[in-house]
Design a protein around this motif. Structure first.
Motif, PDB file in Angstrom:
ATOM      1  N   VAL A 167     -39.569 -91.210 -43.190  1.00 34.08           N
ATOM      2  CA  VAL A 167     -38.681 -90.477 -42.282  1.00 34.08           C
ATOM      3  C   VAL A 167     -37.353 -90.258 -42.986  1.00 34.08           C
ATOM      4  CG1 VAL A 167     -37.345 -90.653 -40.148  1.00 34.08           C
ATOM      5  CG2 VAL A 167     -39.751 -91.283 -40.149  1.00 34.08           C
ATOM      6  N   GLN A 168     -36.785 -89.077 -42.773  1.00 32.95           N
ATOM      7  CA  GLN A 168     -35.420 -88.789 -43.213  1.00 32.95           C
ATOM      8  C   GLN A 168     -34.632 -88.284 -42.025  1.00 32.95           C
ATOM      9  OE1 GLN A 168     -34.937 -85.609 -46.087  1.00 32.95           O
ATOM     10  NE2 GLN A 168     -32.979 -86.427 -46.789  1.00 32.95           N
ATOM     11  N   ALA A 169     -33.547 -88.975 -41.696  1.00 33.17           N
ATOM     12  CA  ALA A 169     -32.684 -88.578 -40.579  1.00 33.17           C
ATOM     13  C   ALA A 169     -31.353 -89.295 -40.747  1.00 33.17           C
ATOM     14  CB  ALA A 169     -33.310 -88.931 -39.229  1.00 33.17           C
ATOM     15  N   LYS A 170     -30.293 -88.540 -40.917  1.00 38.08           N
ATOM     16  CA  LYS A 170     -28.973 -89.121 -41.163  1.00 38.08           C
ATOM     17  C   LYS A 170     -28.336 -89.567 -39.849  1.00 38.08           C
ATOM     18  CE  LYS A 170     -24.542 -88.068 -43.379  1.00 38.08           C
ATOM     19  NZ  LYS A 170     -23.727 -88.550 -42.247  1.00 38.08           N
ATOM     20  N   ARG A 218     -36.804 -85.137 -41.095  1.00 38.02           N
ATOM     21  CA  ARG A 218     -38.102 -84.837 -41.713  1.00 38.02           C
ATOM     22  C   ARG A 218     -39.031 -86.018 -41.507  1.00 38.02           C
ATOM     23  NH1 ARG A 218     -38.718 -83.467 -47.594  1.00 38.02           N
ATOM     24  NH2 ARG A 218     -36.992 -84.912 -47.979  1.00 38.02           N
ATOM     25  N   ILE A 219     -40.257 -85.729 -41.122  1.00 41.37           N
ATOM     26  CA  ILE A 219     -41.301 -86.742 -40.992  1.00 41.37           C
ATOM     27  C   ILE A 219     -42.347 -86.389 -42.028  1.00 41.37           C
ATOM     28  CG2 ILE A 219     -43.043 -87.726 -39.473  1.00 41.37           C
ATOM     29  CD1 ILE A 219     -41.030 -86.775 -37.159  1.00 41.37           C
ATOM     30  N   ILE A 220     -42.464 -87.227 -43.045  1.00 42.06           N
ATOM     31  CA  ILE A 220     -43.245 -86.892 -44.242  1.00 42.06           C
ATOM     32  C   ILE A 220     -44.526 -87.719 -44.240  1.00 42.06           C
ATOM     33  CG2 ILE A 220     -43.186 -86.769 -46.757  1.00 42.06           C
ATOM     34  CD1 ILE A 220     -40.029 -86.944 -46.397  1.00 42.06           C
ATOM     35  N   GLN A 221     -45.662 -87.024 -44.175  1.00 40.28           N
ATOM     36  CA  GLN A 221     -46.977 -87.671 -44.157  1.00 40.28           C
ATOM     37  C   GLN A 221     -47.678 -87.354 -45.481  1.00 40.28           C
ATOM     38  OE1 GLN A 221     -47.433 -89.676 -41.794  1.00 40.28           O
ATOM     39  NE2 GLN A 221     -46.851 -88.876 -39.776  1.00 40.28           N
ATOM     40  N   LEU A 228     -43.226 -82.614 -41.251  1.00 38.83           N
ATOM     41  CA  LEU A 228     -42.654 -81.924 -40.104  1.00 38.83           C
ATOM     42  C   LEU A 228     -41.152 -81.867 -40.317  1.00 38.83           C
ATOM     43  CD1 LEU A 228     -44.611 -83.568 -37.121  1.00 38.83           C
ATOM     44  CD2 LEU A 228     -45.142 -81.439 -38.336  1.00 38.83           C
ATOM     45  N   VAL A 229     -40.617 -80.668 -40.400  1.00 43.38           N
ATOM     46  CA  VAL A 229     -39.172 -80.470 -40.522  1.00 43.38           C
ATOM     47  C   VAL A 229     -38.641 -80.219 -39.107  1.00 43.38           C
ATOM     48  CG1 VAL A 229     -37.343 -79.090 -41.547  1.00 43.38           C
ATOM     49  CG2 VAL A 229     -39.445 -79.555 -42.845  1.00 43.38           C
ATOM     50  N   CYS A 230     -37.791 -81.122 -38.641  1.00 42.09           N
ATOM     51  CA  CYS A 230     -37.381 -81.126 -37.237  1.00 42.09           C
ATOM     52  C   CYS A 230     -35.906 -80.743 -37.094  1.00 42.09           C
ATOM     53  CB  CYS A 230     -37.591 -82.512 -36.627  1.00 42.09           C
ATOM     54  SG  CYS A 230     -39.257 -83.170 -36.851  1.00 42.09           S
ATOM     55  N   LEU A 284     -40.288 -78.608 -34.299  1.00 40.49           N
ATOM     56  CA  LEU A 284     -41.003 -79.326 -35.349  1.00 40.49           C
ATOM     57  C   LEU A 284     -41.788 -78.296 -36.140  1.00 40.49           C
ATOM     58  CD1 LEU A 284     -41.470 -80.996 -32.367  1.00 40.49           C
ATOM     59  CD2 LEU A 284     -42.088 -82.774 -33.996  1.00 40.49           C
ATOM     60  N   GLN A 285     -41.409 -78.094 -37.376  1.00 41.96           N
ATOM     61  CA  GLN A 285     -42.040 -77.090 -38.233  1.00 41.96           C
ATOM     62  C   GLN A 285     -43.029 -77.769 -39.188  1.00 41.96           C
ATOM     63  OE1 GLN A 285     -41.596 -73.400 -38.795  1.00 41.96           O
ATOM     64  NE2 GLN A 285     -43.532 -74.017 -39.740  1.00 41.96           N
ATOM     65  N   TYR A 286     -44.295 -77.430 -39.026  1.00 40.35           N
ATOM     66  CA  TYR A 286     -45.319 -77.951 -39.951  1.00 40.35           C
ATOM     67  C   TYR A 286     -45.174 -77.260 -41.306  1.00 40.35           C
ATOM     68  CZ  TYR A 286     -49.807 -78.134 -42.325  1.00 40.35           C
ATOM     69  OH  TYR A 286     -50.773 -78.296 -43.264  1.00 40.35           O
TER      70      TYR A 286
END
Length: 291
Positions: A167-170, A218-221, A228-230, A284-286
């Motif tokens: 996960v990336q989120a500041k 960003r939720i990176i799988q 998913l770019v949120c 949420l952009q795939y």
């Protein structure tokens, strides 16, 4: 009674919704192979008719828990009771526990509405859309009561978790909680919970509200080959819930920290007069990962 499902589709993904079950999202999958982009809901989860077992549901007129048996409003005390059999405190508002009406539906969009009297009169709308692998959710709440009161909004997505999920989120800080799971005090972000750069989720339990969030994540799988770019608009707090030993986690865009009704200055809450509206947008952009 079988639950009525709506099915939306774009060129890359397919989404099912259950308006009767608190306007819940049931499954959002990649069309190429059926890969779950939100936590998979099987038939047993759907038959349980409980949004907490599905993929995502709206939170209003507040998110998470409220202590003290209610909260103060300009017109007096608003009492609240526990609304589940597993939590001693009222949690996540009332919209998720009521059936919503379908206002409009197309092949790639739906508009749902709820007219609620609990715990006070309000009208909620949820607009859902798919386009080129982007899931867009717009949540509105309009106060219909005769006296002003406090509102908060949120969305509660459940996401797949593997040992490779990052996960990336500041955020600048986080609200720590006591044993009652209510926010006790705010601290600057500890390094172990600093997601300014992509990092693996903690192995220990996390159930906290992170504040001063710009709204991007960003939720990176990696093992599933996508991210998913949120982006959230109208929320500068996210709640991260990482239960131990589970194959899911939650990344919840919310307008306020837990128990904001009892924190100084009621951070993130909005006092709505009759007819006023608050809003939250989340997308949420795939995206497929290269190579």
């Amino acid at each position: 009674m079988p639950t009525t499902l709506l099915t939306l589709r774009d060129s890359l993904t397919q989404l099912t919704l259950a308006p009767e079950l608190g306007a819940s999202l049931v499954n959002w999958v990649r069309l190429s192979d059926g890969r779950a982009l939100l936590r998979h809901s099987d038939e047993q989860a759907l038959d349980a008719a409980n949004p907490r077992r599905l993929a995502c549901y709206p939170l209003l007129p507040w998110s998470n828990r409220i202590g003290g048996g209610g909260f103060a409003t300009p017109a007096g005390w608003q009492s609240l009771s526990a609304n589940t059999d597993h939590e001693p405190l009222p949690i996540h508002g009332s919209a998720w526990q009521q059936p919503w009406q379908v206002v409009d539906v197309t092949s790639d969009s739906a508009s749902l509405q709820l007219d609620s009297q609990v715990p006070f009169p309000y009208r909620a709308t949820l607009q859902v859309g798919l386009a080129n692998g982007c899931l867009r959710l717009s949540l509105h709440a309009t106060h219909l009561g005769q006296q002003p009161t406090w509102y908060g909004l949120g969305l509660h997505p459940y996401l797949p978790r593997t040992r490779h999920t990052r996960v990336q989120a500041k955020a600048d800080g986080v609200w720590l909680c006591g044993e009652d799971k209510l926010s006790s005090h705010w601290v600057e972000l500890p390094e172990a919970w600093n997601f300014a750069e992509p990092r693996l989720l903690p192995q220990q339990l996390v159930d906290n509200a992170f504040s001063h969030w710009p709204g991007d994540a960003r939720i990176i799988q990696t093992d599933a080959g996508y991210q998913l770019v949120c982006h959230a608009h109208g929320a500068d707090v996210f709640l991260l819930f990482c239960p131990q030993g589970q194959n899911f986690f939650c990344f919840e865009p919310v307008t306020h920290p837990v128990n904001a009704h009892h924190l100084p200055q009621r951070p993130g809450l909005q006092l709505l007069a009759p007819g006023e509206t608050c809003r939250l947008h989340f997308s949420l952009q795939y995206q497929a990962l290269a190579g």
